[in-house]
Design a protein around this motif. Structure first.
Motif, PDB file in Angstrom:
ATOM      1  N   LEU A 179       9.428  39.180  22.144  1.00 38.78           N
ATOM      2  CA  LEU A 179      10.095  37.945  22.563  1.00 38.78           C
ATOM      3  C   LEU A 179      10.311  37.003  21.381  1.00 38.78           C
ATOM      4  O   LEU A 179      11.355  36.342  21.290  1.00 38.78           O
ATOM      5  N   GLU A 180       9.355  36.959  20.478  1.00 37.50           N
ATOM      6  CA  GLU A 180       9.429  36.004  19.367  1.00 37.50           C
ATOM      7  C   GLU A 180      10.357  36.457  18.245  1.00 37.50           C
ATOM      8  O   GLU A 180      10.792  35.632  17.433  1.00 37.50           O
ATOM      9  N   ASN A 181      10.683  37.750  18.208  1.00 34.28           N
ATOM     10  CA  ASN A 181      11.479  38.273  17.104  1.00 34.28           C
ATOM     11  C   ASN A 181      12.887  38.680  17.526  1.00 34.28           C
ATOM     12  O   ASN A 181      13.556  39.432  16.815  1.00 34.28           O
ATOM     13  N   ASP A 182      13.338  38.177  18.662  1.00 32.68           N
ATOM     14  CA  ASP A 182      14.716  38.387  19.122  1.00 32.68           C
ATOM     15  C   ASP A 182      15.095  39.867  19.128  1.00 32.68           C
ATOM     16  O   ASP A 182      16.185  40.252  18.691  1.00 32.68           O
ATOM     17  N   CYS A 183      14.192  40.696  19.645  1.00 32.56           N
ATOM     18  CA  CYS A 183      14.453  42.135  19.683  1.00 32.56           C
ATOM     19  C   CYS A 183      15.329  42.529  20.874  1.00 32.56           C
ATOM     20  O   CYS A 183      15.984  43.573  20.846  1.00 32.56           O
ATOM     21  N   ILE A 184      15.339  41.707  21.909  1.00 36.77           N
ATOM     22  CA  ILE A 184      15.990  42.054  23.176  1.00 36.77           C
ATOM     23  C   ILE A 184      17.329  41.329  23.272  1.00 36.77           C
ATOM     24  O   ILE A 184      17.407  40.132  22.965  1.00 36.77           O
ATOM     25  N   PRO A 185      18.401  42.009  23.679  1.00 37.12           N
ATOM     26  CA  PRO A 185      19.700  41.338  23.843  1.00 37.12           C
ATOM     27  C   PRO A 185      19.558  40.106  24.736  1.00 37.12           C
ATOM     28  O   PRO A 185      18.859  40.136  25.753  1.00 37.12           O
ATOM     29  N   SER A 186      20.211  39.021  24.369  1.00 39.59           N
ATOM     30  CA  SER A 186      20.026  37.735  25.054  1.00 39.59           C
ATOM     31  C   SER A 186      20.353  37.810  26.548  1.00 39.59           C
ATOM     32  O   SER A 186      19.681  37.166  27.367  1.00 39.59           O
ATOM     33  N   ASP A 187      21.371  38.590  26.918  1.00 41.01           N
ATOM     34  CA  ASP A 187      21.744  38.649  28.330  1.00 41.01           C
ATOM     35  C   ASP A 187      20.736  39.442  29.167  1.00 41.01           C
ATOM     36  O   ASP A 187      20.697  39.302  30.395  1.00 41.01           O
TER      37      ASP A 187
ATOM     38  N   LEU B 173      17.378  39.385  28.275  1.00 37.17           N
ATOM     39  CA  LEU B 173      16.069  38.797  28.014  1.00 37.17           C
ATOM     40  C   LEU B 173      15.376  38.290  29.273  1.00 37.17           C
ATOM     41  O   LEU B 173      14.195  38.603  29.491  1.00 37.17           O
ATOM     42  N   PRO B 174      16.038  37.518  30.148  1.00 36.40           N
ATOM     43  CA  PRO B 174      15.343  37.032  31.352  1.00 36.40           C
ATOM     44  C   PRO B 174      14.820  38.175  32.226  1.00 36.40           C
ATOM     45  O   PRO B 174      13.679  38.124  32.708  1.00 36.40           O
TER      46      PRO B 174
ATOM     47  N   TYR C 227      19.459  50.886  25.824  1.00 36.41           N
ATOM     48  CA  TYR C 227      18.019  51.095  25.659  1.00 36.41           C
ATOM     49  C   TYR C 227      17.231  50.066  26.459  1.00 36.41           C
ATOM     50  O   TYR C 227      16.306  50.417  27.206  1.00 36.41           O
ATOM     51  N   TRP C 228      17.581  48.799  26.329  1.00 40.83           N
ATOM     52  CA  TRP C 228      16.812  47.749  26.997  1.00 40.83           C
ATOM     53  C   TRP C 228      17.079  47.719  28.501  1.00 40.83           C
ATOM     54  O   TRP C 228      16.177  47.381  29.283  1.00 40.83           O
ATOM     55  N   GLN C 229      18.254  48.111  28.930  1.00 36.49           N
ATOM     56  CA  GLN C 229      18.508  48.251  30.369  1.00 36.49           C
ATOM     57  C   GLN C 229      17.598  49.321  30.967  1.00 36.49           C
ATOM     58  O   GLN C 229      17.011  49.125  32.047  1.00 36.49           O
ATOM     59  N   ASP C 230      17.484  50.440  30.253  1.00 36.63           N
ATOM     60  CA  ASP C 230      16.617  51.517  30.737  1.00 36.63           C
ATOM     61  C   ASP C 230      15.158  51.093  30.779  1.00 36.63           C
ATOM     62  O   ASP C 230      14.408  51.511  31.670  1.00 36.63           O
ATOM     63  N   ARG C 231      14.745  50.256  29.828  1.00 39.69           N
ATOM     64  CA  ARG C 231      13.344  49.810  29.820  1.00 39.69           C
ATOM     65  C   ARG C 231      13.052  48.919  31.035  1.00 39.69           C
ATOM     66  O   ARG C 231      11.967  48.982  31.605  1.00 39.69           O
ATOM     67  N   VAL C 232      14.004  48.081  31.424  1.00 35.98           N
ATOM     68  CA  VAL C 232      13.812  47.247  32.615  1.00 35.98           C
ATOM     69  C   VAL C 232      13.648  48.127  33.844  1.00 35.98           C
ATOM     70  O   VAL C 232      12.740  47.917  34.664  1.00 35.98           O
TER      71      VAL C 232
END
Length: 337
Positions: free
Chosen positions: A167-175, A177-178, A315-320
């Motif tokens: 969260l602190e290193n802006d690793c996740i696409p902003s859209d 993130l929530p 990648y981040w969609q799959d992680r959610v």
């Protein structure tokens, strides 16, 4: 000295070229014949080297600034204890001072005998029971002492700190993130609940990353059967950590596999059934920690080549989605003995 994390150590592996590897071995008294094969490893740099008038050796250069000297030496000591107890592991070769940790131009490295073998065939009758028997022996030795310097396998280390870094290193696409943050926090709440239900379970020295890639099976030699390699992630943790990664398939299949593992395991070590509640929490923590590991190493060119999909939207969609599945899994009854 052993507690230091050397300021002279390089920041990365950019200066570790083949000449440096060969010079490091020569500095330690090993005459290489020039054959050098890079082995599959992202965290460290591992090479198989041909040795004049001898069998090939494997040398592992530790990732700079990951472990302290004391943490590496603790791992070496544990593996040496296992080896002396006739558990099939591969300890670091000791130098003239009886130490396996070596130094060259700021790099820290260790040298090992080459261990051949193939992946275990879990579908073969008796394989899981034999694996469980050897893991029980590892844990019997592991319970005889404690790590003083290595971190724990727990919710804080693998979960909260890993999430904070992402969260602190802006690793996740902003859209995303929530959705990612809320789902991750909900999953960690479920982890907390199951840890509380399990209560205080014993933590011991263990392998820590006991998946099939770190088990080599042989049919001949002095120790036919499984050989456990790469204790680089060894930590203090609950015994189930070294068992759950060997389970796969549907619930019935995993239940049967667990029974086979424990049939061998309990020949050498007692198993607390309360730890079964930690299987899905530990799997959940590994999911977050894996993304943290990739993010932390993203500046290494080798990671960009090997994991080009890491910073993608998909990648981040799959992680959610994966974390939501884990939340559902933690709401189901745990496996039983």
């Amino acid at each position: 000295m052993i507690n230091r994390l050397s300021k002279a150590e390089p920041e990365n592996f950019l200066m570790l070229d083949p000449d440096c590897v060969l010079d490091a071995m020569l500095d330690q008294g090993f005459q290489c014949d020039g054959r050098l094969l890079a082995l599959n490893s992202y965290e460290n740099r591992v090479y198989q080297l041909g040795i004049e008038d001898g069998p090939p050796l494997v040398v592992k250069f530790y990732r700079p600034r990951r472990w302290t000297d004391a943490q590496i030496l603790e791992e070496h000591s544990f593996v040496q204890d296992l080896f002396l107890s006739e558990v099939p592991v591969v300890p670091a070769l000791l130098n003239d001072n009886g130490v396996g940790l070596r130094f060259f131009k700021g790099f820290r490295f260790a040298i090992f005998e080459k261990q051949g073998g193939r992946a275990p065939e879990l579908e073969r009758v008796g394989t899981l029971e034999r694996l469980g028997r050897y893991i029980g022996r590892i844990h019997a030795v592991g319970a005889s002492s404690k790590y003083c310097h290595r971190p724990m396998i727990d919710r804080e280390t693998l979960g909260s700190r890993a999430l904070a870094f992402l969260l602190e290193n802006d690793c996740i696409p902003s859209d995303l993130l929530p959705a990612y943050e809320s789902t991750a926090r909900q999953m960690l709440e479920c982890v907390d609940t199951l840890y509380r239900q399990a209560g205080e379970v014993q933590v011991i020295r263990l392998h820590g990353d006991c998946h099939l890639g770190n088990v080599l099976w042989t049919e001949s030699g002095s120790h036919p059967g499984p050989h456990f390699v790469d204790f680089d992630d060894s930590r203090m943790g609950p015994a189930i950590q070294d068992l759950w990664m060997l389970l796969s398939g549907n619930r019935v299949e995993r239940q049967n596999q667990l029974c086979d593992l424990l049939a061998g395991y309990e020949d050498f070590a007692d198993f607390d059934p309360r730890q079964l509640q930690l299987i899905e929490p530990l799997r959940s923590l590994r999911l977050i920690h894996y993304s943290f590991w990739l993010a932390q190493r993203w500046g290494d060119p080798a990671f960009k080549l090997a994991f080009p999909w890491f910073n993608s939207q998909r990648y981040w969609q799959d992680r959610v989605l994966e974390m939501r599945e884990q939340i559902a899994a933690m709401e189901e009854p745990s496996l039983q003995i």
